[in-house]
Design an enzyme around this catalytic site. Structure first.
Site, short mmCIF file in Angstrom:
data_model
loop_
_atom_site.label_atom_id
_atom_site.label_comp_id
_atom_site.label_asym_id
_atom_site.label_seq_id
_atom_site.Cartn_x
_atom_site.Cartn_y
_atom_site.Cartn_z
N ASP A 50 8.31 -7.32 48.58
CA ASP A 50 9.07 -6.61 47.54
C ASP A 50 8.48 -6.94 46.16
O ASP A 50 9.14 -7.54 45.34
CB ASP A 50 10.56 -7.02 47.60
CG ASP A 50 10.76 -8.53 47.53
OD1 ASP A 50 9.82 -9.29 47.86
OD2 ASP A 50 11.86 -8.98 47.11
N HIS A 84 7.46 -19.58 45.62
CA HIS A 84 8.12 -19.24 46.89
C HIS A 84 7.20 -18.48 47.85
O HIS A 84 6.98 -18.87 48.99
CB HIS A 84 9.36 -18.36 46.65
CG HIS A 84 10.33 -18.92 45.67
ND1 HIS A 84 11.11 -20.02 45.95
CD2 HIS A 84 10.67 -18.52 44.41
CE1 HIS A 84 11.89 -20.27 44.90
NE2 HIS A 84 11.63 -19.38 43.96
#
Length: 326
Positions: free
Chosen positions: A18, A250
């Site tokens: 995303d 992340h």
């Protein structure tokens, strides 16, 4: 070994993404990792809406000069058909890429949905494909619905999700990707595939500092130059939200967990996701050590691996090296 042989020994990766600034980093790191071959990107909502995620994925492949890699557009809604989505544009900019307003990409996504592309690739290369899931797990859950044998045919699912033993980052209970579609996450965690979950308990230990950012800025590599252009918004958010002089890596950590698992240690057990109420999106880990008397929602569920430690300096070094040597 000849080129064909070399390609055969590479791990085949599909990145479900995303994009997202740290997604951009993870994609660039993957494209510069000789151990893996990226065979496709699938897109999902999260940092931005799915349509924009697709546009950004196509744009990043153009920047990397890898438009040979197919992009399959994923779901625009959660597995339960909810369309009111949580979008983290305040972290990555309204365009997902640091508000740079890049020109639209020339490429188009393929005609297939993300779920059908995932199923097709798992069928074509049974046991050989690793999915690196960097957003909510909707597309993976849809692939399981489409083909119940998908969990057995996919090689591994390495996912960024959960806040095992620490507070979440959306609220104290939930981490963003799981919170984005808790029902999908519970389907994936209990599907029986070989799963490695990388939670924010691990990714929050891996920080790209201001000094690292300066090193990137001085570097002439294409990826480093591009990232320095977009990364300001991400640094500003972390400074404000966490009072930290750096950003959490992340997505690159999750990607590198698929490339080089020896940089992490993990534990194994059953994970369930709470799908409603104040704890919606929480990931609960059962170490399966105790035999409970009653049959419950936890009984006879397949186990997954959950990361517990990470060699943070080695991770940062690897990310830097792969971004700077492009």
């Amino acid at each position: 070994m000849d080129g064909g042989e070399a390609a055969k020994n590479k791990k085949k990766l599909i990145i479900d993404t995303d994009p997202g600034i740290d997604d951009a980093m993870a994609i660039f790191v993957a494209l510069n990792s000789p151990e893996v071959e990226v065979i496709g990107l699938t897109t999902i909502f999260g940092n931005v809406y799915t349509t924009l995620a697709t546009r950004n994925a196509l744009h990043l492949l153009e920047v990397a000069e890898r438009t040979d890699i197919p992009v399959a557009e994923g779901s625009h809604q959660t597995i339960m058909k909810a369309t009111k989505l949580r979008i983290a544009d305040f972290v990555h900019g309204t365009d997902g890429l640091g508000n740079q307003n890049f020109p639209p990409p020339k490429g188009q996504p393929i005609g297939q949905s993300a779920a059908s592309f995932l199923v097709e690739q798992a069928n074509e290369y049974p046991g050989e494909v690793t999915v690196v899931a960097l957003g909510p797990l909707t597309n993976i859950a849809l692939a399981i619905e489409l083909d119940p044998s998908f969990p057995k045919k996919i090689g591994q699912i390495v996912l960024l999700g959960g806040a095992f033993s620490v507070n979440g980052n959306v609220n104290p209970a939930a981490e963003a990707n799981i919170f984005g579609d808790p029902d999908a996450a519970d389907i994936v965690f209990t599907c029986g595939a070989d799963i490695l979950a990388i939670g924010i308990n691990v990714t929050h230990q891996v920080i790209l500092t201001d000094a690292d950012r300066n090193r990137l800025a001085q570097c002439q590599s294409r990826f480093a130059k591009y990232l320095c252009k977009i990364i300001g918004v991400y640094f500003a958010y972390h400074h404000e939200a966490y009072a930290t002089q750096g950003v959490y890596l992340h997505d690159p950590v999750t990607l590198l967990a698929a490339v080089n698992p020896s940089l992490l240690t993990y534990t194994e057990g059953v994970v369930r996701v709470q799908t409603s109420g104040i704890m919606r999106g929480i990931t609960i880990f059962d170490n399966t050590k105790k035999r409970y008397g009653e049959i419950t929602e936890w009984t006879n569920k397949p186990t997954v691996k959950v990361a517990v430690t990470v060699d943070a300096p080695a991770m940062v070094e690897l990310v830097m090296e792969r971004l700077m040597n492009s």
